[in-house]
Design a protein around this motif. Structure first.
Motif, mmCIF file in Angstrom:
data_model
loop_
_atom_site.group_PDB
_atom_site.id
_atom_site.type_symbol
_atom_site.label_atom_id
_atom_site.label_comp_id
_atom_site.label_asym_id
_atom_site.label_seq_id
_atom_site.Cartn_x
_atom_site.Cartn_y
_atom_site.Cartn_z
ATOM 1 N N LYS A 237 0.783 -1.207 -0.144
ATOM 2 C CA LYS A 237 -0.027 -0.454 -0.020
ATOM 3 C C LYS A 237 1.251 1.253 -0.129
ATOM 4 N N ASN A 238 2.377 1.206 -0.617
ATOM 5 C CA ASN A 238 2.660 2.194 -0.455
ATOM 6 C C ASN A 238 3.654 3.150 0.420
ATOM 7 N N TYR A 239 3.369 2.022 1.484
ATOM 8 C CA TYR A 239 4.521 2.082 2.405
ATOM 9 C C TYR A 239 5.604 2.051 2.655
ATOM 10 N N ASP A 240 6.544 3.277 3.140
ATOM 11 C CA ASP A 240 7.784 3.578 2.759
ATOM 12 C C ASP A 240 7.998 2.726 3.583
ATOM 13 N N LYS A 241 9.798 1.773 3.307
ATOM 14 C CA LYS A 241 9.811 1.377 4.428
ATOM 15 C C LYS A 241 9.382 -0.285 4.738
ATOM 16 N N LYS A 242 8.139 -0.057 4.152
ATOM 17 C CA LYS A 242 7.318 -1.138 4.831
ATOM 18 C C LYS A 242 6.851 -2.266 4.521
ATOM 19 N N VAL A 243 7.013 -3.771 4.961
ATOM 20 C CA VAL A 243 6.548 -5.152 3.869
ATOM 21 C C VAL A 243 5.650 -5.583 4.846
ATOM 22 N N LEU A 244 4.365 -6.843 4.220
ATOM 23 C CA LEU A 244 3.569 -6.996 4.915
ATOM 24 C C LEU A 244 3.522 -8.084 5.218
ATOM 25 N N ILE A 245 3.260 -8.828 6.256
ATOM 26 C CA ILE A 245 3.485 -10.547 6.043
ATOM 27 C C ILE A 245 2.116 -11.118 5.501
ATOM 28 N N GLY A 246 1.814 -11.353 4.272
ATOM 29 C CA GLY A 246 1.496 -11.528 3.630
ATOM 30 C C GLY A 246 0.564 -13.305 4.030
ATOM 31 N N ASP A 247 1.656 -14.281 3.964
ATOM 32 C CA ASP A 247 0.364 -15.626 4.216
ATOM 33 C C ASP A 247 1.616 -16.612 5.369
ATOM 34 N N ILE A 248 1.624 -17.541 5.885
ATOM 35 C CA ILE A 248 2.596 -18.786 6.735
ATOM 36 C C ILE A 248 2.145 -19.769 6.772
ATOM 37 N N GLY A 249 2.303 -20.499 6.237
ATOM 38 C CA GLY A 249 1.600 -22.103 5.992
ATOM 39 C C GLY A 249 3.035 -23.265 6.145
ATOM 40 N N VAL A 250 2.654 -23.878 7.118
ATOM 41 C CA VAL A 250 2.624 -25.480 7.083
ATOM 42 C C VAL A 250 2.317 -26.575 7.165
ATOM 43 N N HIS A 251 2.645 -27.572 6.555
ATOM 44 C CA HIS A 251 2.211 -28.501 6.246
ATOM 45 C C HIS A 251 1.735 -28.922 7.567
ATOM 46 N N PRO A 252 0.459 -29.874 7.788
ATOM 47 C CA PRO A 252 0.079 -30.533 9.113
ATOM 48 C C PRO A 252 1.112 -31.018 9.804
ATOM 49 N N ASP A 253 1.405 -32.117 8.736
ATOM 50 C CA ASP A 253 1.535 -32.818 9.171
ATOM 51 C C ASP A 253 3.429 -33.063 9.620
ATOM 52 N N HIS A 254 4.247 -31.105 10.108
ATOM 53 C CA HIS A 254 5.213 -31.154 10.181
ATOM 54 C C HIS A 254 4.892 -30.218 11.019
ATOM 55 N N TRP A 255 3.855 -29.830 11.829
ATOM 56 C CA TRP A 255 3.558 -28.717 12.888
ATOM 57 C C TRP A 255 4.292 -29.121 13.942
ATOM 58 N N GLY A 256 4.990 -28.001 15.170
ATOM 59 C CA GLY A 256 5.636 -28.309 16.281
ATOM 60 C C GLY A 256 6.481 -29.044 16.137
ATOM 61 N N ASN A 257 6.712 -28.491 14.670
ATOM 62 C CA ASN A 257 9.213 -28.667 14.849
ATOM 63 C C ASN A 257 9.518 -27.648 13.946
ATOM 64 N N GLY A 258 8.947 -26.422 14.436
ATOM 65 C CA GLY A 258 9.967 -25.261 14.519
ATOM 66 C C GLY A 258 9.905 -24.574 13.104
ATOM 67 N N PHE A 259 9.229 -25.252 12.465
ATOM 68 C CA PHE A 259 9.535 -24.521 10.506
ATOM 69 C C PHE A 259 8.747 -23.341 10.415
ATOM 70 N N ALA A 260 7.860 -22.893 10.986
ATOM 71 C CA ALA A 260 8.271 -21.573 11.131
ATOM 72 C C ALA A 260 8.690 -20.645 11.992
ATOM 73 N N ASN A 261 9.033 -20.231 12.360
ATOM 74 C CA ASN A 261 9.949 -20.076 13.411
ATOM 75 C C ASN A 261 11.675 -19.659 12.096
ATOM 76 N N ILE A 262 11.514 -21.104 11.134
ATOM 77 C CA ILE A 262 12.335 -21.127 10.346
ATOM 78 C C ILE A 262 11.791 -19.474 9.330
ATOM 79 N N LEU A 263 10.877 -20.049 9.017
ATOM 80 C CA LEU A 263 10.847 -18.826 7.938
ATOM 81 C C LEU A 263 10.640 -17.966 8.744
ATOM 82 N N TYR A 264 10.194 -17.650 9.695
ATOM 83 C CA TYR A 264 9.908 -15.941 9.999
ATOM 84 C C TYR A 264 11.115 -15.722 10.019
#
Length: 308
Positions: A237-264
């Motif tokens: 939305k033309n915000y200078d020096k800002k970014v939107l985290i639009g979406d994150i997803g980890v396959h349910p078979d791999h929940w709880g393994n810390g993969f979301a934190n690696i992506l973040y």
């Protein structure tokens, strides 16, 4: 609506937004932003005759300003309403009265499926009443500092297990990312698109494609299979020096393994390399909202809706 009333309403709303900005950031709104918001209100928002506007006066003092505008939310035609009402005036009956007036105004003018209500960070009483009226909560829009996120992740073990790697997405990955997104959101009942995952294919495809072209989408790969992704949007939305985290997803078979934190962490390192200081996000997902507290994010908006 007379010019003098428009000017008063615009100033009333600007003062509200300035106070909200001060509350969030402990500093005043930049003069450039004030001017842009005031010009938008006077030259656009308050000049659209087929959009709803309502206000109440006590003597010469404005006590409330309510507006609603047409919108498209995840493929559905909606109305978005903002109620700027003094705390000592706002009541359940007043909210219901405004909703009835909004419905009457748009009757036979516009077909919509829901009315979305946003409450800003300082509107605690309005948020309380939306909850008491049992409006459906659909999540927060938040803002955070990249430096705070990096401090949090600096003390985490973010190494990938054997056989797992992280890489930047290419356009050839788009279909698989969207398919994985449907699986992830469909499995998480706290996701705001849990019951409408097909919106990913219909509404988000072009947005994700732009992120991929900007080399701003990151993947977790198990052998050759994508098991996680994070999409960021530059110049949101033309915000200078800002970014939107639009979406994150980890396959349910791999929940709880810390993969979301690696992506973040990968995303925040990317933001640092681009000299991005602040980022935005929206979510109703329980895990994301819990993480938001740890990353010291601040809530910009609380969002609710009612079906029509």
């Amino acid at each position: 609506m007379s010019c003098s009333i428009k000017e008063k309403l615009a100033q009333y709303y600007l003062n509200f937004r300035k106070n909200d900005h001060l509350y969030l950031f402990n500093k005043g709104m930049p003069k450039k932003a004030e001017k842009e918001l005031l010009n938008f209100l006077l030259n656009q928002q308050l000049n659209i005759e087929d959009e709803y506007h309502s206000y109440k006066l006590e003597g010469n003092k404005i006590m409330s300003f309510v507006f609603a505008r047409k919108n498209n939310d995840e493929g559905e035609d909606t109305l978005v309403s903002e109620m700027i009402i003094q705390d000592n005036c706002v009541t359940k009956s007043m909210i219901k009265e405004e909703i009835a007036k909004i419905k009457s105004f748009y009757k036979d003018k516009y077909e919509y499926k829901k009315i979305i209500f946003v409450a800003r960070s300082t509107q605690n009483k309005l948020t309380q009443l939306y909850n008491e009226l049992e409006f459906e909560f659909t999540g927060y829009t938040y803002i955070g500092k990249v430096i705070d996120a990096l401090k949090y992740y600096n003390n985490k073990d973010l190494s990938c297990p054997d056989g797992i790697k992280i890489r930047i997405a290419t356009l050839q990955d788009l279909t698989k990312i969207l398919q994985l997104g449907e699986i992830c959101h469909g499995a998480d009942q706290t996701s705001r698109i849990h019951n409408n995952v097909s919106v990913l294919q219909k509404e988000f495809s072009d947005v994700y494609k732009k992120s991929i072209k900007d080399k701003a989408t990151f993947l977790i790969i198990d052998k050759s299979k994508i098991i996680g992704y994070l999409v960021t949007l530059l110049n949101y939305k033309n915000y200078d020096k800002k970014v939107l985290i639009g979406d994150i997803g980890v396959h349910p078979d791999h929940w709880g393994n810390g993969f979301a934190n690696i992506l973040y962490n990968k995303a925040f390192q990317f933001m640092k390399s681009k000299e991005i200081e602040m980022y935005l996000g929206t979510s109703s997902t329980k895990s994301v909202m819990n993480l938001s507290k740890k990353l010291n994010r601040k809530v910009l908006l609380s969002v609710y809706y009612i079906n029509i």
